[in-house]
Design an enzyme around this catalytic site. Structure first.
Site, PDB file in Angstrom:
ATOM      1  N   TYR A 144     -15.765  -9.841   0.461  1.00  0.00           N
ATOM      2  CA  TYR A 144     -16.433  -8.569   0.160  1.00  0.00           C
ATOM      3  C   TYR A 144     -17.716  -8.782  -0.635  1.00  0.00           C
ATOM      4  O   TYR A 144     -18.714  -8.090  -0.425  1.00  0.00           O
ATOM      5  CB  TYR A 144     -15.476  -7.627  -0.585  1.00  0.00           C
ATOM      6  CG  TYR A 144     -14.374  -7.123   0.317  1.00  0.00           C
ATOM      7  CD1 TYR A 144     -14.608  -6.089   1.219  1.00  0.00           C
ATOM      8  CD2 TYR A 144     -13.112  -7.700   0.311  1.00  0.00           C
ATOM      9  CE1 TYR A 144     -13.619  -5.636   2.074  1.00  0.00           C
ATOM     10  CE2 TYR A 144     -12.104  -7.260   1.164  1.00  0.00           C
ATOM     11  CZ  TYR A 144     -12.366  -6.224   2.037  1.00  0.00           C
ATOM     12  OH  TYR A 144     -11.388  -5.784   2.888  1.00  0.00           O
ATOM     13  N   ASP A 172      -7.271  -1.402  -7.206  1.00  0.00           N
ATOM     14  CA  ASP A 172      -7.780  -2.023  -5.988  1.00  0.00           C
ATOM     15  C   ASP A 172      -8.212  -3.443  -6.297  1.00  0.00           C
ATOM     16  O   ASP A 172      -8.574  -3.748  -7.441  1.00  0.00           O
ATOM     17  CB  ASP A 172      -8.962  -1.237  -5.409  1.00  0.00           C
ATOM     18  CG  ASP A 172      -9.191  -1.604  -3.955  1.00  0.00           C
ATOM     19  OD1 ASP A 172      -8.500  -1.046  -3.085  1.00  0.00           O
ATOM     20  OD2 ASP A 172     -10.019  -2.496  -3.686  1.00  0.00           O
ATOM     21  N   ARG A 187      -2.521   7.166   1.175  1.00  0.00           N
ATOM     22  CA  ARG A 187      -2.902   8.374   1.911  1.00  0.00           C
ATOM     23  C   ARG A 187      -1.836   8.999   2.787  1.00  0.00           C
ATOM     24  O   ARG A 187      -1.997  10.105   3.264  1.00  0.00           O
ATOM     25  CB  ARG A 187      -4.138   8.077   2.771  1.00  0.00           C
ATOM     26  CG  ARG A 187      -5.396   8.001   1.959  1.00  0.00           C
ATOM     27  CD  ARG A 187      -6.488   7.315   2.730  1.00  0.00           C
ATOM     28  NE  ARG A 187      -6.056   5.971   3.074  1.00  0.00           N
ATOM     29  CZ  ARG A 187      -6.769   5.110   3.788  1.00  0.00           C
ATOM     30  NH1 ARG A 187      -7.926   5.463   4.257  1.00  0.00           N
ATOM     31  NH2 ARG A 187      -6.310   3.902   4.033  1.00  0.00           N
ATOM     32  N   ARG A 192      -6.498  12.984  -4.573  1.00  0.00           N
ATOM     33  CA  ARG A 192      -7.680  12.421  -3.924  1.00  0.00           C
ATOM     34  C   ARG A 192      -8.775  13.465  -3.764  1.00  0.00           C
ATOM     35  O   ARG A 192      -9.964  13.150  -3.771  1.00  0.00           O
ATOM     36  CB  ARG A 192      -7.242  11.911  -2.562  1.00  0.00           C
ATOM     37  CG  ARG A 192      -8.260  11.122  -1.794  1.00  0.00           C
ATOM     38  CD  ARG A 192      -7.594  10.713  -0.503  1.00  0.00           C
ATOM     39  NE  ARG A 192      -8.343   9.755   0.248  1.00  0.00           N
ATOM     40  CZ  ARG A 192      -8.965  10.069   1.382  1.00  0.00           C
ATOM     41  NH1 ARG A 192      -8.953  11.295   1.834  1.00  0.00           N
ATOM     42  NH2 ARG A 192      -9.601   9.119   2.047  1.00  0.00           N
ATOM     43  N   ARG A 219       0.835  -1.217   0.000  1.00  0.00           N
ATOM     44  CA  ARG A 219       0.000   0.000   0.000  1.00  0.00           C
ATOM     45  C   ARG A 219       0.868   1.264   0.000  1.00  0.00           C
ATOM     46  O   ARG A 219       0.485   2.291   0.570  1.00  0.00           O
ATOM     47  CB  ARG A 219      -0.950  -0.002   1.200  1.00  0.00           C
ATOM     48  CG  ARG A 219      -1.808  -1.267   1.322  1.00  0.00           C
ATOM     49  CD  ARG A 219      -2.801  -1.432   0.208  1.00  0.00           C
ATOM     50  NE  ARG A 219      -3.849  -0.449   0.224  1.00  0.00           N
ATOM     51  CZ  ARG A 219      -4.994  -0.564   0.893  1.00  0.00           C
ATOM     52  NH1 ARG A 219      -5.255  -1.647   1.567  1.00  0.00           N
ATOM     53  NH2 ARG A 219      -5.887   0.386   0.858  1.00  0.00           N
TER      54      ARG A 219
HETATM   55  O1  CP3 Z   1       0.035   1.027  -3.115  1.00  0.00           O
HETATM   56  C1  CP3 Z   1      -0.516  -0.052  -3.344  1.00  0.00           C
HETATM   57  O2  CP3 Z   1      -0.340  -1.052  -2.635  1.00  0.00           O
HETATM   58  C2  CP3 Z   1      -1.324  -0.218  -4.607  1.00  0.00           C
HETATM   59  C3  CP3 Z   1      -2.725   0.026  -4.508  1.00  0.00           C
HETATM   60  C4  CP3 Z   1      -3.652  -0.821  -3.647  1.00  0.00           C
HETATM   61  C5  CP3 Z   1      -4.843  -0.271  -3.093  1.00  0.00           C
HETATM   62  N1  CP3 Z   1      -5.554  -1.279  -2.527  1.00  0.00           N
HETATM   63  C6  CP3 Z   1      -5.233   1.147  -3.181  1.00  0.00           C
HETATM   64  C7  CP3 Z   1      -6.214   1.673  -2.214  1.00  0.00           C
HETATM   65  C8  CP3 Z   1      -3.638  -2.182  -3.327  1.00  0.00           C
HETATM   66  C9  CP3 Z   1      -2.586  -3.234  -3.629  1.00  0.00           C
HETATM   67  C10 CP3 Z   1      -4.852  -2.456  -2.626  1.00  0.00           C
HETATM   68  C11 CP3 Z   1      -5.223  -3.804  -2.168  1.00  0.00           C
HETATM   69  C12 CP3 Z   1      -6.405  -3.983  -1.317  1.00  0.00           C
HETATM   70  N2  CP3 Z   1      -7.600  -3.313  -1.368  1.00  0.00           N
HETATM   71  C13 CP3 Z   1      -6.518  -4.999  -0.340  1.00  0.00           C
HETATM   72  C14 CP3 Z   1      -5.473  -6.032  -0.033  1.00  0.00           C
HETATM   73  C15 CP3 Z   1      -4.346  -5.504   0.763  1.00  0.00           C
HETATM   74  C16 CP3 Z   1      -4.680  -5.191   2.195  1.00  0.00           C
HETATM   75  O3  CP3 Z   1      -4.427  -4.063   2.602  1.00  0.00           O
HETATM   76  O4  CP3 Z   1      -5.146  -6.085   2.906  1.00  0.00           O
HETATM   77  C17 CP3 Z   1      -7.796  -4.886   0.243  1.00  0.00           C
HETATM   78  C18 CP3 Z   1      -8.347  -5.739   1.352  1.00  0.00           C
HETATM   79  C19 CP3 Z   1      -8.469  -3.816  -0.420  1.00  0.00           C
HETATM   80  C20 CP3 Z   1      -9.859  -3.343  -0.213  1.00  0.00           C
HETATM   81  C21 CP3 Z   1      -9.881  -1.917   0.215  1.00  0.00           C
HETATM   82  N3  CP3 Z   1      -9.617  -0.841  -0.616  1.00  0.00           N
HETATM   83  C22 CP3 Z   1     -10.180  -1.402   1.499  1.00  0.00           C
HETATM   84  C23 CP3 Z   1     -10.506  -2.243   2.705  1.00  0.00           C
HETATM   85  C24 CP3 Z   1     -10.093   0.000   1.410  1.00  0.00           C
HETATM   86  C25 CP3 Z   1     -10.440   1.015   2.456  1.00  0.00           C
HETATM   87  C26 CP3 Z   1      -9.559   0.997   3.622  1.00  0.00           C
HETATM   88  C27 CP3 Z   1      -8.143   1.407   3.300  1.00  0.00           C
HETATM   89  O5  CP3 Z   1      -7.236   0.612   3.549  1.00  0.00           O
HETATM   90  O6  CP3 Z   1      -7.964   2.500   2.784  1.00  0.00           O
HETATM   91  C28 CP3 Z   1      -9.689   0.318   0.103  1.00  0.00           C
HETATM   92  C29 CP3 Z   1      -9.431   1.678  -0.432  1.00  0.00           C
HETATM   93  C30 CP3 Z   1      -8.068   1.929  -0.995  1.00  0.00           C
HETATM   94  N4  CP3 Z   1      -7.407   1.114  -1.852  1.00  0.00           N
HETATM   95  C31 CP3 Z   1      -7.282   3.094  -0.783  1.00  0.00           C
HETATM   96  C32 CP3 Z   1      -6.126   2.942  -1.560  1.00  0.00           C
HETATM   97  C33 CP3 Z   1      -4.994   3.932  -1.720  1.00  0.00           C
HETATM   98  C34 CP3 Z   1      -7.671   4.298   0.045  1.00  0.00           C
HETATM   99  C35 CP3 Z   1      -8.567   5.127  -0.769  1.00  0.00           C
HETATM  100  C36 CP3 Z   1      -8.594   6.520  -0.280  1.00  0.00           C
HETATM  101  O7  CP3 Z   1      -9.219   6.762   0.761  1.00  0.00           O
HETATM  102  O8  CP3 Z   1      -8.012   7.364  -0.954  1.00  0.00           O
END
Ligand code: CP3
Length: 344
Positions: free
Chosen positions: A153, A76, A31, A40, A27
């Protein structure tokens, strides 16, 4: 296609000796970076994912700002359920919401194994653009969620600490669950092959909720499908499997043919190596919350971590995603310490 100037990650995944340990952070595009927060404010989450120029700009941010040895595609895991026909919303500070989750056999009518070029072509376009803009500086990691985590999900409809409804779905309607898991698997294989064809150098599978299952259930509900995905991809690109909390199955995960296994901070490097054997690269396992400690403390802990893993078949990373409240200079201290200490 340009030749990679820094291929430390790929060589380490192949089991070759390298001049130092490669480092990236799960990740890493997100943020905690002020540059991400600017974009964003201007665009919604899925606009950022679906616009190749925005996805590329965000993907490159941590390479430029923090100095990681790999880029990971900005996207994502939930774009897959979206492509399969479900509505997915990302609500700020609430996380993902799927308003019409899968509960019964009737709901499965809405789910399809899509043509990935039609539904996820924007990801392939982003990858092509990212590869151009990276210009061989570091490799690009593509990714997808593992089928069990995606099912979580699709059935629960939102984040959860236990994913009890997703589990109940698997236990009470096993035939339906396996049908859905197979559809997710088939979609994911086509999707990841498309990512590799577009230019992804390696692939990571995120099974964020693998650790919620007992070892037997992990085999039946999760690993059975991960195995199919690794088998379909491994001759095209090295695959890293990160099943958080599922350390009990490191040996079985190594036997899938994965090049790398991600681990979290709840297992010691020594135990992880014992379980996984010596034919696979380990990746991890810094507690992301420890990046909130003072920098001298971070340095001390990083040194201890990389010395415990040793030089061979090891990629430095966090044990899960970076937290949004980590100061950028702390993230940089993590990366710099791995680079300095492992070059000694
Ligand atoms: O930098 C990276 O790793 C690449 C991008 C990436 C995102 N999500 C962007 C994102 C990757 C590889 C993911 C994977 C992801 N998404 C997972 C598996 C990894 C993990 O952390 O367990 C899961 C479970 C998700 C589902 C998801 N997406 C959730 C639960 C959330 C909200 C909570 C959170 O962690 O922010 C997201 C949103 C998300 N995906 C954001 C980002 C940068 C935040 C969005 C924002 O608020 O701007």
């Amino acid at each position: 296609m340009s030749i990679l100037k820094n291929d430390l990650l790929l060589r380490t995944l192949r089991g070759e000796k390298t001049e130092r340990t490669p480092v990236w952070m799960m990740r890493q595009a997100g943020r905690y970076l002020p540059e991400y927060l600017v974009l964003r404010k201007q665009y919604s989450f899925f606009e950022r994912c679906q616009t190749p120029e925005l996805a590329a700009a965000i993907t490159l941010q941590p390479v430029d700002i923090v100095g990681v040895d790999a880029a990971i595609l900005f996207s994502d895991i939930l774009v897959v359920p979206q492509a399969m026909g479900l509505e997915v919303q990302l609500i700020e500070s609430k996380g993902p919401i799927l308003p019409d989750p899968i509960k019964t056999v009737k709901d499965l009518i809405r789910v399809r194994v899509p043509n990935v070029d039609e539904t996820l072509g924007y990801v392939f376009d982003a990858i092509k653009l990212i590869k151009q803009e990276l210009n061989g500086r570091v490799p690009l990691i593509g990714f997808a969620g593992a089928p069990w985590t995606i099912l979580c999900y699709m059935v629960q409809g939102k984040g959860s600490k236990t994913f009890d409804e997703a589990k109940a779905f698997c236990y009470m309607q096993p035939e339906l669950a396996h049908q859905l898991l197979q559809m997710i698997t088939d979609t994911t294989i086509a999707y990841l092959k498309g990512q590799v064809a577009a230019g992804a150098d390696t692939i990571q599978l995120f099974d964020s909720w693998g650790g919620l299952l007992s070892p037997d259930d992990f085999e039946n509900i999760s690993l059975k499908y991960i195995r199919q995905i690794v088998a379909a991809l491994k001759d095209e690109a090295p695959v890293i499997v990160f099943a958080k909390g599922a350390w009990h199955s490191l040996d079985a995960m190594a036997a899938t043919g994965a090049a790398g296994l991600g681990i979290d901070w709840c297992i010691s490097p020594k135990m992880a190596r014992q379980f996984a054997g010596d034919k696979v690269t380990l990746q991890g396992n810094f507690d992301p919350a420890k990046l909130l400690s003072p920098i001298p403390e971070i340095k001390k802990e990083v040194k201890a971590m990389i010395n415990a893993f040793g030089r061979d078949r090891y990629v430095a990373n966090l044990g899960h995603g970076i937290l949004p409240n980590v100061p950028v200079d702390h993230a940089r201290a993590f990366v710099d310490t791995v680079k300095e200490e492992s070059s000694k």
